[in-house]
Design a protein around this motif. Sequence first.
Motif, PDB file in Angstrom:
ATOM      1  N   PHE A  54       9.611  13.802  -2.144  1.00  5.90           N
ATOM      2  CA  PHE A  54      10.756  12.922  -1.948  1.00  5.90           C
ATOM      3  C   PHE A  54      10.368  11.939  -0.851  1.00  5.90           C
ATOM      4  N   TRP A  55      10.608  10.641  -1.076  1.00  7.70           N
ATOM      5  CA  TRP A  55      10.191   9.629  -0.114  1.00  7.70           C
ATOM      6  C   TRP A  55      11.375   8.792   0.361  1.00  7.70           C
ATOM      7  N   TRP A  56      11.318   8.418   1.641  1.00 10.83           N
ATOM      8  CA  TRP A  56      12.241   7.438   2.227  1.00 10.83           C
ATOM      9  C   TRP A  56      11.374   6.374   2.902  1.00 10.83           C
TER      10      TRP A  56
ATOM     11  N   TYR B 180       0.823  -1.203   0.000  1.00  9.78           N
ATOM     12  CA  TYR B 180       0.000   0.000   0.000  1.00  9.78           C
ATOM     13  C   TYR B 180       0.864   1.263   0.000  1.00  9.78           C
ATOM     14  N   PHE B 181       1.856   1.316   0.876  1.00  9.81           N
ATOM     15  CA  PHE B 181       2.656   2.535   0.974  1.00  9.81           C
ATOM     16  C   PHE B 181       3.650   2.667  -0.177  1.00  9.81           C
ATOM     17  N   VAL B 182       4.112   1.562  -0.730  1.00  6.69           N
ATOM     18  CA  VAL B 182       4.941   1.634  -1.936  1.00  6.69           C
ATOM     19  C   VAL B 182       4.141   2.247  -3.084  1.00  6.69           C
ATOM     20  N   GLU B 183       2.890   1.825  -3.218  1.00  6.85           N
ATOM     21  CA  GLU B 183       2.033   2.369  -4.262  1.00  6.85           C
ATOM     22  C   GLU B 183       1.726   3.842  -4.009  1.00  6.85           C
ATOM     23  N   LEU B 184       1.517   4.204  -2.747  1.00  2.00           N
ATOM     24  CA  LEU B 184       1.263   5.607  -2.421  1.00  2.00           C
ATOM     25  C   LEU B 184       2.432   6.486  -2.842  1.00  2.00           C
ATOM     26  N   THR B 185       3.652   6.047  -2.540  1.00  2.00           N
ATOM     27  CA  THR B 185       4.833   6.840  -2.903  1.00  2.00           C
ATOM     28  C   THR B 185       5.018   6.884  -4.418  1.00  2.00           C
ATOM     29  N   ARG B 186       4.618   5.829  -5.119  1.00  6.06           N
ATOM     30  CA  ARG B 186       4.739   5.816  -6.574  1.00  6.06           C
ATOM     31  C   ARG B 186       3.818   6.854  -7.209  1.00  6.06           C
TER      32      ARG B 186
END
Length: 317
Positions: free
Chosen positions: A293-295, A281-287
Motif C-alpha cells: 500500500f503506497w501513499w 521515478y517513485f510513481v513508477e516504483l509504486t506502480r
Amino acid sequence: MNFFEKAKRIFFNFTYKKTKLNPPSIDEQILISNLRSRITSLAKINTSLDLEIDSCWFNNKTQIRESILNNDPRYFTDWKVIKNTMLYEPPIEVLKFMQKLPVWSRWKEAIKESPVGNPRPYWAFKESSGTLIHHAYHLSQLLLKTSCSIENMSQILEFGAGYGSMCRLIHQLGFNGRYIIFDLPEFTALQEYFISSVGIPSKITRKTTSNIEKSIVLLSDFEELAKQLSDQMDTNFFIATWSISEIPISFRKKIFDLVPNVQYYLIGYQKKFGEISNLDYFVELTRKRTDYFWWNYEIDHLKENYYLVGRKKIDPD
C-alpha cells in the motif's frame, strides 16, 4: 503564522546567542580524538573512484573532513556544510500539527534536544530544535498512515542519516533492536561521535553483527551492507529522507534489492534532482510494487517535495 507569532520569532532570532561551552571534559576529549582519528584514517578523496555519488557530495565530504579536523565538533551545527545539508527550521504549522496529535505527550518527551553539537533551539518550543521537530514530523507520517509500532521493530535501515538525529529520535521512542546506517564514511564518523555523545544505550559498531538487540551498525561499504542484510532477519523499516533521491538510479536499485521484503518505507524526496525526475521515478516504483500500500504526496510546507510511505500487504493465510 499570525502577526504575534512572527514578532515572537523575529525577537527570538534577534536576541538569541549561542551557548559558550566550557573546555571539553576528559570524556569529550576522547570522543573528539576518536572522531578525528577516524577522519585521518580515511583514504584521500578521489572523484574518479566513486561514480555513485553526486558531485556536490564530494565537496561536502571535503568540507566535513576539514571542519572536523580544524574546528570544535561540539559546535558542529554551526558548520556551513551541516547547515546547508542537514538543518531545517520548519514553519510553526509543523509544531502545531505535532501538538494536536493524541500522543503529543509521547512526542514531547522524545523531541527534547541534546546540547551535543550546540543546536539552536526552536523559537516556539525551546526544549527542542527545528531539525528534531521536523524529523518527528517525518516519522509521524509513517505512524499515522500505517499504525506501526517503532518499539516492536527488530531491525531498521536508514540510508543517509545526517549526523544521526533520526536514529536518536527513534531510540527515544523506544526502539531497542538493530539500527543499521549506510552513509559516506565522513558522516558515519560524525554519527558515531553524536550517538556516543547523546548516550543512546546501544552498542555502536562499524562491522557487521549478528546481535539484533540494542546495536547500531555504521556502514559505508556496499558489500558490508549486503553482508549485514543477508542474514535471516528481515528489515522492518527502511528510511531515506532526501538521500536515496540524490543518487543515480542504478545505485538506488542496488539498495532496494537488498531489502525486498521490508515491511515499511518512509522516503522523503524532491521533485527533481539534477536531470532525474524523482516524481516519475517513485510513481513508477509504486506502480511496479503492487505488494505494498503506497501513499505518495506533496509536503504542504515544502512545495515540490514529497513523502512516500509504504506498508507491505499481508499475505492471506
